[in-house]
Design a protein around this motif. Sequence first.
Motif, PDB file in Angstrom:
ATOM      1  N   ASP A  86      -4.325  34.497  15.380  1.00  0.00           N
ATOM      2  CA  ASP A  86      -2.911  34.186  15.166  1.00  0.00           C
ATOM      3  C   ASP A  86      -2.064  34.382  16.419  1.00  0.00           C
ATOM      4  N   LYS A  87      -2.648  34.937  17.481  1.00  0.00           N
ATOM      5  CA  LYS A  87      -1.920  35.152  18.740  1.00  0.00           C
ATOM      6  C   LYS A  87      -2.773  34.596  19.873  1.00  0.00           C
ATOM      7  N   PRO A  88      -2.620  33.322  20.181  1.00  0.00           N
ATOM      8  CA  PRO A  88      -3.502  32.687  21.174  1.00  0.00           C
ATOM      9  C   PRO A  88      -3.386  33.245  22.578  1.00  0.00           C
ATOM     10  N   SER A  89      -2.347  34.051  22.850  1.00  0.00           N
ATOM     11  CA  SER A  89      -2.211  34.645  24.182  1.00  0.00           C
ATOM     12  C   SER A  89      -2.717  36.078  24.232  1.00  0.00           C
ATOM     13  N   MET A  90      -3.356  36.559  23.151  1.00  0.00           N
ATOM     14  CA  MET A  90      -3.868  37.928  23.108  1.00  0.00           C
ATOM     15  C   MET A  90      -5.395  37.905  23.088  1.00  0.00           C
ATOM     16  N   PRO A  91      -6.047  38.174  24.211  1.00  0.00           N
ATOM     17  CA  PRO A  91      -7.516  38.227  24.230  1.00  0.00           C
ATOM     18  C   PRO A  91      -8.012  39.499  23.551  1.00  0.00           C
ATOM     19  N   LEU A  92      -9.116  39.365  22.820  1.00  0.00           N
ATOM     20  CA  LEU A  92      -9.705  40.522  22.147  1.00  0.00           C
ATOM     21  C   LEU A  92     -11.046  40.916  22.758  1.00  0.00           C
ATOM     22  N   PHE A  93     -11.868  39.933  23.124  1.00  0.00           N
ATOM     23  CA  PHE A  93     -13.173  40.223  23.716  1.00  0.00           C
ATOM     24  C   PHE A  93     -13.439  39.251  24.860  1.00  0.00           C
ATOM     25  N   TYR A  94     -14.136  39.752  25.864  1.00  0.00           N
ATOM     26  CA  TYR A  94     -14.561  38.950  27.019  1.00  0.00           C
ATOM     27  C   TYR A  94     -16.081  38.882  27.023  1.00  0.00           C
ATOM     28  N   ILE A  95     -16.605  37.674  27.134  1.00  0.00           N
ATOM     29  CA  ILE A  95     -18.056  37.456  27.104  1.00  0.00           C
ATOM     30  C   ILE A  95     -18.548  37.294  28.536  1.00  0.00           C
ATOM     31  N   VAL A  96     -19.279  38.265  29.030  1.00  0.00           N
ATOM     32  CA  VAL A  96     -19.841  38.226  30.383  1.00  0.00           C
ATOM     33  C   VAL A  96     -21.222  37.580  30.306  1.00  0.00           C
ATOM     34  N   SER A  97     -21.425  36.529  31.109  1.00  0.00           N
ATOM     35  CA  SER A  97     -22.672  35.774  31.079  1.00  0.00           C
ATOM     36  C   SER A  97     -23.396  35.907  32.410  1.00  0.00           C
ATOM     37  N   ASP A  98     -24.699  35.613  32.377  1.00  0.00           N
ATOM     38  CA  ASP A  98     -25.483  35.624  33.607  1.00  0.00           C
ATOM     39  C   ASP A  98     -25.454  34.246  34.245  1.00  0.00           C
ATOM     40  N   SER A  99     -26.281  34.053  35.276  1.00  0.00           N
ATOM     41  CA  SER A  99     -26.287  32.778  35.999  1.00  0.00           C
ATOM     42  C   SER A  99     -26.777  31.616  35.151  1.00  0.00           C
ATOM     43  N   GLU A 100     -27.484  31.915  34.060  1.00  0.00           N
ATOM     44  CA  GLU A 100     -27.977  30.868  33.160  1.00  0.00           C
ATOM     45  C   GLU A 100     -27.053  30.668  31.969  1.00  0.00           C
ATOM     46  N   TYR A 101     -25.837  31.226  32.057  1.00  0.00           N
ATOM     47  CA  TYR A 101     -24.833  31.136  30.996  1.00  0.00           C
ATOM     48  C   TYR A 101     -25.296  31.766  29.688  1.00  0.00           C
ATOM     49  N   ARG A 102     -26.099  32.809  29.809  1.00  0.00           N
ATOM     50  CA  ARG A 102     -26.508  33.563  28.640  1.00  0.00           C
ATOM     51  C   ARG A 102     -25.711  34.858  28.578  1.00  0.00           C
ATOM     52  N   ALA A 103     -25.182  35.169  27.402  1.00  0.00           N
ATOM     53  CA  ALA A 103     -24.346  36.358  27.247  1.00  0.00           C
ATOM     54  C   ALA A 103     -25.163  37.610  27.531  1.00  0.00           C
ATOM     55  N   LYS A 104     -24.560  38.540  28.300  1.00  0.00           N
ATOM     56  CA  LYS A 104     -25.244  39.798  28.582  1.00  0.00           C
ATOM     57  C   LYS A 104     -24.380  41.018  28.267  1.00  0.00           C
ATOM     58  N   GLU A 105     -23.065  40.828  28.056  1.00  0.00           N
ATOM     59  CA  GLU A 105     -22.217  41.943  27.654  1.00  0.00           C
ATOM     60  C   GLU A 105     -20.951  41.414  26.995  1.00  0.00           C
ATOM     61  N   LEU A 106     -20.487  42.136  25.988  1.00  0.00           N
ATOM     62  CA  LEU A 106     -19.243  41.830  25.295  1.00  0.00           C
ATOM     63  C   LEU A 106     -18.286  42.991  25.567  1.00  0.00           C
ATOM     64  N   ILE A 107     -17.205  42.707  26.320  1.00  0.00           N
ATOM     65  CA  ILE A 107     -16.264  43.749  26.735  1.00  0.00           C
ATOM     66  C   ILE A 107     -14.969  43.582  25.948  1.00  0.00           C
ATOM     67  N   PRO A 108     -14.529  44.616  25.240  1.00  0.00           N
ATOM     68  CA  PRO A 108     -13.267  44.502  24.493  1.00  0.00           C
ATOM     69  C   PRO A 108     -12.067  44.522  25.428  1.00  0.00           C
ATOM     70  N   SER A 109     -10.995  43.893  24.991  1.00  0.00           N
ATOM     71  CA  SER A 109      -9.746  43.915  25.734  1.00  0.00           C
ATOM     72  C   SER A 109      -9.067  45.267  25.565  1.00  0.00           C
ATOM     73  N   ILE A 110      -8.138  45.572  26.457  1.00  0.00           N
ATOM     74  CA  ILE A 110      -7.378  46.820  26.352  1.00  0.00           C
ATOM     75  C   ILE A 110      -6.566  46.848  25.070  1.00  0.00           C
ATOM     76  N   TYR A 111      -6.281  45.664  24.495  1.00  0.00           N
ATOM     77  CA  TYR A 111      -5.558  45.632  23.224  1.00  0.00           C
ATOM     78  C   TYR A 111      -6.346  46.316  22.112  1.00  0.00           C
ATOM     79  N   LEU A 112      -7.660  46.233  22.169  1.00  0.00           N
ATOM     80  CA  LEU A 112      -8.486  46.877  21.144  1.00  0.00           C
ATOM     81  C   LEU A 112      -8.524  48.385  21.333  1.00  0.00           C
ATOM     82  N   ALA A 113      -8.228  48.878  22.527  1.00  0.00           N
ATOM     83  CA  ALA A 113      -8.097  50.319  22.707  1.00  0.00           C
ATOM     84  C   ALA A 113      -6.786  50.811  22.096  1.00  0.00           C
ATOM     85  N   ARG A 114      -5.751  50.032  22.240  1.00  0.00           N
ATOM     86  CA  ARG A 114      -4.455  50.413  21.690  1.00  0.00           C
ATOM     87  C   ARG A 114      -4.375  50.141  20.189  1.00  0.00           C
ATOM     88  N   TYR A 115      -5.007  49.064  19.749  1.00  0.00           N
ATOM     89  CA  TYR A 115      -4.958  48.683  18.325  1.00  0.00           C
ATOM     90  C   TYR A 115      -6.376  48.395  17.840  1.00  0.00           C
TER      91      TYR A 115
END
Length: 558
Positions: free
Chosen positions: A189-218
């Motif tokens: 409902d808030k397109p300008s609020m990121p919740l998770f960042y998907i870090v991928s390797d050189s083959e575009y395969r996900a290797k880590e899911l990092i939460p946004s600072i918003y998830l620390a606050r809320y």
Amino acid sequence: MVPLRPSARKNSKIGLPSHNSMSLDEVTNYIMDMPDEVLSRVQFSVPWQYDPDDDDYRDPDGFHSYHTAKKEDSKATRDVLQLECWDKFSKNPQINTSVRGTVGRMTGMDFGVSSEFWDIQEAIEEIELDPRNRLYSFWPKWVGRYLVEGELFIVLTLHPDGFVEADFTDPAVLSSGGDSDTGIIFHPDKPSMPLFYIVSDSEYRAKELIPSIYLARYPELVGSISDTVEYKDKVSYAKKSRKQIYKKFNGFYRFMVSFDRGYMVRRTIGHLRTVIQWCNHYEQLKKYEIDYKKSAGAYIWAFKIENPRDFKLWLSLSDEDKRKTAPMAKKTPGSSLIMPPGMSIEAISPKLPQIREEDTDILHMVGSGLNEPEDVMTGVSKGTFASVKESRGPMSDRISDEIAYFSRFLRYDFWGSIFFLRSSINKMDKLFSVKRAIGWKNKEPIFKKVKMLPERLIDFSFPTSEVIDYESRAKGMLGVKHGPISETVGIPISVVAKKMGIGNYGQMRLKKAEEDDIYPELIYTLDAESLQEKVEAEPAKSKETSKNDKTSKSKEFE
């Protein structure tokens, strides 16, 4: 053979053959014999040079233009343009100078952060000076990447002892999965609020899911996407800890903060994209100009043999004997040649028209996109002193704007997040008590103890611009003879110091108190002048001395 439509075969009034196809000669003859009234009704279309729905095409010179009619760039366009921006920064002198100059004006000499509250200052020094962070060294580099690529991603890792580790994340690794293939999962409902960042390797395969600072606050915001397929597929890549200290964060201890140059878009590209095409044209023109100068400086030796018989005789010589003659001998500039009768020599160079300042319009397009005057961008000043001085005002305003955007990010997103994480595990106070003036009563200020967040109690110091004439501004607004600004206008001395380019006012006052306690007291300027007059002036004379002087002078006169 050229096929014809069936309807064309039925038209016999204009002499068109009735068979299914025509040879090329027949088509040519028909076109040449076509009556004017038929030719005037011929219509045809020519396809445009590129498909408007295509995000990329090459112009006639072979350069990419990356056309798009959408506000959001596709993943392929974003990845290619960010690499292109980095390539231009590394190779193009105008772009490199512009970026490095802006980096220096934002994080160069005198850049720093401090607070007059010791607990906050102690936390700042711990985060900045720790070898694991080295922010004193990395801030210029991070700001440079932000200017080139248009995005800055920093991962904050909270340690159990309260230390917060800050690490740079390359925007290129956030290029797969997420909403619209941005590498980011946003709030539904808030397109300008990121919740998770998907870090991928050189083959575009996900290797880590990092939460946004918003998830620390809320932390409860996880529930808004917990049922989505994207989150269920990637949640196993999130790093969590079972330690009790991280329980309030749902086990997360790594959080992402971001800073970008976009205008309400999910992912952005550096402003250098506006000058890539013009830089390509400018570089191509310079290559042509180099070839042109090489051609203009080239010359040939033209030998002319007047007698045909002598020329035939020269042709009949062997290759070894020809190399001994003047036409085949090595010519050294400044040397002499002895020519036989009937032979002449002439040095011929191409007579090309001079080209000078033919590419300034393209250079102006580059300078416009970089927001810098030509003399700053190229290092060559061609205008008068007055014109150069006039260009510094708008440039200073643009730098001030960039500093303002950056200081807000530093205060509320970066340091605010660090202070929040430390205070959440009781390694720092969440609020600090501060005495503030909240109003007036009987012309006297009313003070009150208020609670404030630590990020609001820090101050920044940025490099001072040398193009602002404070003296002329003060004289024009307050008159030629005016007292101190703080007393004349009635504003805080800290504001005057900041306008003068002196930041961290509270910390500076504390340092002055330290010096006053260590070093001998200095003599104020007015006191020094008064003391000098007393020391150098003649000693005062008593009444008796003055009377004797008068008596002696009268006797001398007699």
